[in-house]
Structures are given as structure tokens and as C-alpha cells.
Design a protein around this motif. Structure first.
Motif, PDB file in Angstrom:
ATOM      1  N   LEU A 114       0.845  -1.194   0.000  1.00 24.16           N
ATOM      2  CA  LEU A 114       0.000   0.000   0.000  1.00 24.16           C
ATOM      3  C   LEU A 114       0.879   1.242   0.000  1.00 24.16           C
ATOM      4  O   LEU A 114       1.453   1.619   1.024  1.00 24.16           O
ATOM      5  CB  LEU A 114      -0.934  -0.008   1.210  1.00 24.16           C
ATOM      6  CG  LEU A 114      -1.893   1.173   1.332  1.00 24.16           C
ATOM      7  CD1 LEU A 114      -2.791   1.285   0.104  1.00 24.16           C
ATOM      8  CD2 LEU A 114      -2.729   1.061   2.604  1.00 24.16           C
ATOM      9  N   GLY A 115       0.990   1.873  -1.156  1.00 26.53           N
ATOM     10  CA  GLY A 115       1.693   3.141  -1.253  1.00 26.53           C
ATOM     11  C   GLY A 115       0.705   4.281  -1.097  1.00 26.53           C
ATOM     12  O   GLY A 115      -0.349   4.282  -1.738  1.00 26.53           O
ATOM     13  N   VAL A 116       1.015   5.245  -0.251  1.00 26.37           N
ATOM     14  CA  VAL A 116       0.081   6.333   0.035  1.00 26.37           C
ATOM     15  C   VAL A 116       0.774   7.681  -0.110  1.00 26.37           C
ATOM     16  O   VAL A 116       1.994   7.793   0.052  1.00 26.37           O
ATOM     17  CB  VAL A 116      -0.521   6.199   1.455  1.00 26.37           C
ATOM     18  CG1 VAL A 116      -1.227   4.860   1.612  1.00 26.37           C
ATOM     19  CG2 VAL A 116       0.547   6.363   2.537  1.00 26.37           C
TER      20      VAL A 116
ATOM     21  N   VAL B 165       3.277  -0.467   4.243  1.00 29.05           N
ATOM     22  CA  VAL B 165       2.819   0.865   3.854  1.00 29.05           C
ATOM     23  C   VAL B 165       4.040   1.679   3.443  1.00 29.05           C
ATOM     24  O   VAL B 165       4.920   1.958   4.265  1.00 29.05           O
ATOM     25  CB  VAL B 165       2.067   1.569   5.003  1.00 29.05           C
ATOM     26  CG1 VAL B 165       1.684   2.987   4.591  1.00 29.05           C
ATOM     27  CG2 VAL B 165       0.821   0.776   5.392  1.00 29.05           C
ATOM     28  N   TRP B 166       4.110   2.002   2.168  1.00 32.89           N
ATOM     29  CA  TRP B 166       5.181   2.849   1.644  1.00 32.89           C
ATOM     30  C   TRP B 166       4.615   4.248   1.435  1.00 32.89           C
ATOM     31  O   TRP B 166       3.510   4.408   0.896  1.00 32.89           O
ATOM     32  CB  TRP B 166       5.719   2.307   0.324  1.00 32.89           C
ATOM     33  CG  TRP B 166       6.481   1.012   0.458  1.00 32.89           C
ATOM     34  CD1 TRP B 166       6.708   0.291   1.585  1.00 32.89           C
ATOM     35  CD2 TRP B 166       7.111   0.295  -0.613  1.00 32.89           C
ATOM     36  NE1 TRP B 166       7.447  -0.831   1.303  1.00 32.89           N
ATOM     37  CE2 TRP B 166       7.707  -0.852  -0.039  1.00 32.89           C
ATOM     38  CE3 TRP B 166       7.235   0.508  -1.989  1.00 32.89           C
ATOM     39  CZ2 TRP B 166       8.417  -1.779  -0.812  1.00 32.89           C
ATOM     40  CZ3 TRP B 166       7.938  -0.410  -2.755  1.00 32.89           C
ATOM     41  CH2 TRP B 166       8.518  -1.530  -2.174  1.00 32.89           C
ATOM     42  N   ILE B 167       5.358   5.248   1.838  1.00 39.77           N
ATOM     43  CA  ILE B 167       4.862   6.624   1.829  1.00 39.77           C
ATOM     44  C   ILE B 167       5.588   7.433   0.759  1.00 39.77           C
ATOM     45  O   ILE B 167       6.815   7.468   0.709  1.00 39.77           O
ATOM     46  CB  ILE B 167       5.012   7.261   3.221  1.00 39.77           C
ATOM     47  CG1 ILE B 167       4.111   6.493   4.213  1.00 39.77           C
ATOM     48  CG2 ILE B 167       4.649   8.734   3.186  1.00 39.77           C
ATOM     49  CD1 ILE B 167       4.243   6.917   5.638  1.00 39.77           C
ATOM     50  N   GLY B 168       4.794   8.079  -0.098  1.00 43.35           N
ATOM     51  CA  GLY B 168       5.338   8.821  -1.213  1.00 43.35           C
ATOM     52  C   GLY B 168       5.499  10.296  -0.917  1.00 43.35           C
ATOM     53  O   GLY B 168       4.794  10.871  -0.081  1.00 43.35           O
ATOM     54  N   GLY B 169       6.427  10.901  -1.646  1.00 41.14           N
ATOM     55  CA  GLY B 169       6.637  12.338  -1.534  1.00 41.14           C
ATOM     56  C   GLY B 169       8.069  12.685  -1.186  1.00 41.14           C
ATOM     57  O   GLY B 169       8.770  11.900  -0.544  1.00 41.14           O
ATOM     58  N   SER B 170       8.503  13.871  -1.587  1.00 44.59           N
ATOM     59  CA  SER B 170       9.880  14.295  -1.357  1.00 44.59           C
ATOM     60  C   SER B 170       9.996  15.601  -0.586  1.00 44.59           C
ATOM     61  O   SER B 170      11.102  16.087  -0.368  1.00 44.59           O
ATOM     62  CB  SER B 170      10.619  14.420  -2.693  1.00 44.59           C
ATOM     63  OG  SER B 170      10.777  13.141  -3.281  1.00 44.59           O
ATOM     64  N   SER B 171       8.881  16.175  -0.180  1.00 44.70           N
ATOM     65  CA  SER B 171       8.937  17.376   0.646  1.00 44.70           C
ATOM     66  C   SER B 171       9.470  17.014   2.031  1.00 44.70           C
ATOM     67  O   SER B 171       9.464  15.830   2.416  1.00 44.70           O
ATOM     68  CB  SER B 171       7.538  17.983   0.787  1.00 44.70           C
ATOM     69  OG  SER B 171       6.715  17.123   1.566  1.00 44.70           O
ATOM     70  N   PRO B 172       9.925  17.994   2.803  1.00 45.39           N
ATOM     71  CA  PRO B 172      10.362  17.679   4.174  1.00 45.39           C
ATOM     72  C   PRO B 172       9.286  16.968   4.985  1.00 45.39           C
ATOM     73  O   PRO B 172       9.588  16.039   5.739  1.00 45.39           O
ATOM     74  CB  PRO B 172      10.687  19.066   4.747  1.00 45.39           C
ATOM     75  CG  PRO B 172      11.109  19.874   3.564  1.00 45.39           C
ATOM     76  CD  PRO B 172      10.221  19.397   2.442  1.00 45.39           C
ATOM     77  N   ALA B 173       8.024  17.384   4.824  1.00 49.55           N
ATOM     78  CA  ALA B 173       6.939  16.733   5.567  1.00 49.55           C
ATOM     79  C   ALA B 173       6.765  15.288   5.131  1.00 49.55           C
ATOM     80  O   ALA B 173       6.510  14.399   5.963  1.00 49.55           O
ATOM     81  CB  ALA B 173       5.631  17.501   5.374  1.00 49.55           C
TER      82      ALA B 173
END
Length: 308
Positions: free
Chosen positions: A118-120, A185-193
Motif C-alpha cells: 500500500l503506497g500512500v 505501507v510505503w509513503i510517497g513524496g519528497s517534501s520535508p513533511a
């Protein structure tokens, strides 16, 4: 060090002008099935599908409106593959109640014999949130709690329980349960948050377009955050590679495309492993489904064995 895993974001199912090839516009379900089978045969660790509910007219010229539903698509492809894992990259789970998402993804994991990842992600299209009556400005906080609620709802309990600021549920049973004891659970995104969220809440991190020279600092930050919070569990760190073309193309494949002999490409990709990446997501330039499958086959046979 463990092997460098490799996966692919499927064509056809999302057709942003940033990456879609010309032949995809006329492609459909039969093409997706044949490509998924090729990915499965070639030893890829996962195939992935994107998520957008509805694309506003202002963004349609760039994004297109072709975005297949990830649950329906991955379930369809689960039935025609045997071993490849099924990744939502990424599901904007804040757009849906966690019990709804849990019902869908638990069923997918059950039907596929435990192949779901599950990538979110938080999402970025304001109009999608507004039409579904979800607070766009607070989408980060919404995602944070949605992850916690999904952890409970995708866990082993038939009657999961979660009590938070946004979601509150108990004494509501859901079966079938996931086949896996713990759905990754893999979490996407490259922002600091997003990096912080991946460090503190994720089993894996899916960067969104970080170039090679930016990845080491991002990985170091993620590891530092996990260490500071005493998180010892492993975290699967990903990277999206440059476009690839195995061999020498007789057509214009773009200056950023990594092309050449298998050992040349493998040597370049091994650099990801050296910087601490555990899995790479690849994409191939192609002019047809046939050419894409040839590229997938060549990667699995000639490049993958050279990655370690």
C-alpha cells in the motif's frame, strides 16, 4: 547488503504528458494484461498503479484524464499474474474514509494471496479534495491520521478500533482480512513533511522525482529521524530512475534516457544501491507494446542479474 529490487509503474493506466508514450492513447485492458504478465515473467518485484479520482479541466491538458482506479486495476492484474507484488503508487487515501480503503485493499490482498504493497501520498489536486469535501489545506494531517487508522483497519482484528480527531470507529467488523499479517505501507513524496512522514510512519519511502544528487541527503535525513525516534524496523528506500532503453536506439529517446549495453546500464544503476537505495522503479522508452515488452524482457534477463 541485500539485492537491489526493481519494479515498474505500468503504462496505459496513467497518461500524464510528462511520461506517456504516444502508443498508450489507443491502448487498453489487453495491453495492460500482456505487460503485467511480462513484468511477472521478468522477475520484477512489483508493478504499480496511480490514483486520481477526477482531474480538473485546468490540469487536463498536462495530466490527461486517463487515470485507472488502482484497486480495480491491481485486482484485475492480480488474476493474470502469479508472483509480482501489487503497489499503489500512490493512493491518495485521505480522499476516502479509512474503513472504505481498508475494505478495498484488504480484499485485494486476500484475493492476491498477500501481494499488496500500500503506497500512500497526500495528493496535490485541490479540486479533487473540494468535490469530495476533504480539507485540502490540511491534507498532510488527514494523511497522518488516515495511515494510523489504516494500520488498525488492515491489521489482524476482525473488529478494528481507531479513535482520532478525524476518524472514530469500533465494533464494526470487516472480512476478509488481509492475507499478510502486516500490509507494508510505503509513503510517497519528497517534501520535508513527506520524508518525515515516511521516516516515522512508513515501512518504505517512495521519493517523487528526486534526482540522484539529491537522494543521499534525503536518505540521511530519513535515517536520522528514525534513529532519533528509536525506530529500528527496516525501511525500504526507493528511487525512480532515469528513463531506460536497453541497447542502442535508432530513434530519439531523449537526452536523459540511460541507454546502451546491459553492463553499462547496470553499472549506472548500481550507484543507487551504493547510496542506500533498496528498490528502483524503472521506466522504458518505447514506441509500441511489443517494444516495451522486449525492453522488459531484456532488463530481466540481462540487467537484473548484474545489479548486485
Amino acid at each position: 547488503m541485500s539485492r537491489l529490487a526493481y519494479g515498474i509503474q505500468l503504462p496505459v493506466q496513467s497518461q500524464s504528458t510528462l511520461y506517456a508514450e504516444g502508443w498508450e492513447a489507443a491502448a487498453g485492458a489487453a495491453d495492460l494484461v500482456e505487460i503485467a504478465r511480462a513484468v511477472d515473467r521478468a522477475g520484477f518485484d512489483y508493478l504499480a498503479c496511480c490514483d486520481h479520482v477526477a482531474v480538473p479541466r485546468r490540469l487536463a491538458p498536462a495530466m490527461s484524464t486517463v487515470w485507472y482506479d488502482p484497486v480495480a486495476t491491481l485486482a484485475h492484474l492480480a488474476a493474470v499474474t502469479e508472483r509480482v507484488r501489487l503497489l499503489s503508487h500512490v493512493a491518495v487515501v485521505g480522499l476516502r474514509h479509512p474503513l472504505l480503503s481498508a475494505k478495498q485493499y484488504a480484499t485485494l490482498d486476500h484475493l492476491s494471496a498477500g501481494r499488496l504493497i500500500l503506497g500512500v501520498g497526500a495528493g496535490h489536486v485541490r479540486e479533487e479534495f473540494e468535490v469530495l469535501q476533504v480539507d485540502f489545506e490540511r491534507r498532510g494531517a488527514v494523511l497522518d491520521e488516515a495511515i494510523d487508522a489504516l494500520r488498525a483497519a488492515l491489521g489482524p482484528e476482525e473488529f478494528p478500533e481507531h479513535h482520532g480527531k478525524l476518524y472514530d470507529f469500533a465494533d464494526l467488523g470487516q472480512r476478509p482480512r488481509p492475507a499478510q499479517e502486516r500490509v507494508p505501507v510505503w509513503i510517497g513524496g519528497s517534501s520535508p513533511a513527506a520524508v518525515r512522514r515516511a521516516a516515522l510512519k512508513g515501512d518504505g519511502w517512495l521519493p517523487q522525482g528526486d534526482p540522484r544528487d539529491r537522494l543521499p541527503a534525503q536518505i540521511a535525513r530519513l535515517r536520522q529521524l528514525r534513529e532519533e525516534h528509536g525506530i529500528e524496523a527496516p525501511c525500504t528506500i526507493g528511487a525512480i530512475t532515469e528513463p531506460l532503453y536497453v541497447g542502442r536506439a535508432d530513434w530519439h529517446i531523449g537526452r536523459r534516457t540511460l541507454a546502451g549495453a546491459p553492463e553499462e546500464i547496470a553499472e549506472s544503476l548500481r550507484a543507487y544501491r551504493a547510496m542506500g537505495v533498496h528498490q528502483i522503479q524503472v521506466r522504458f522508452r518505447s514506441r509500441s507494446r511489443v517494444e516495451l515488452i522486449d525492453q522488459i524482457d531484456a532488463f530481466g534477463a540481462e540487467i537484473a542479474p548484474r545489479l548486485d
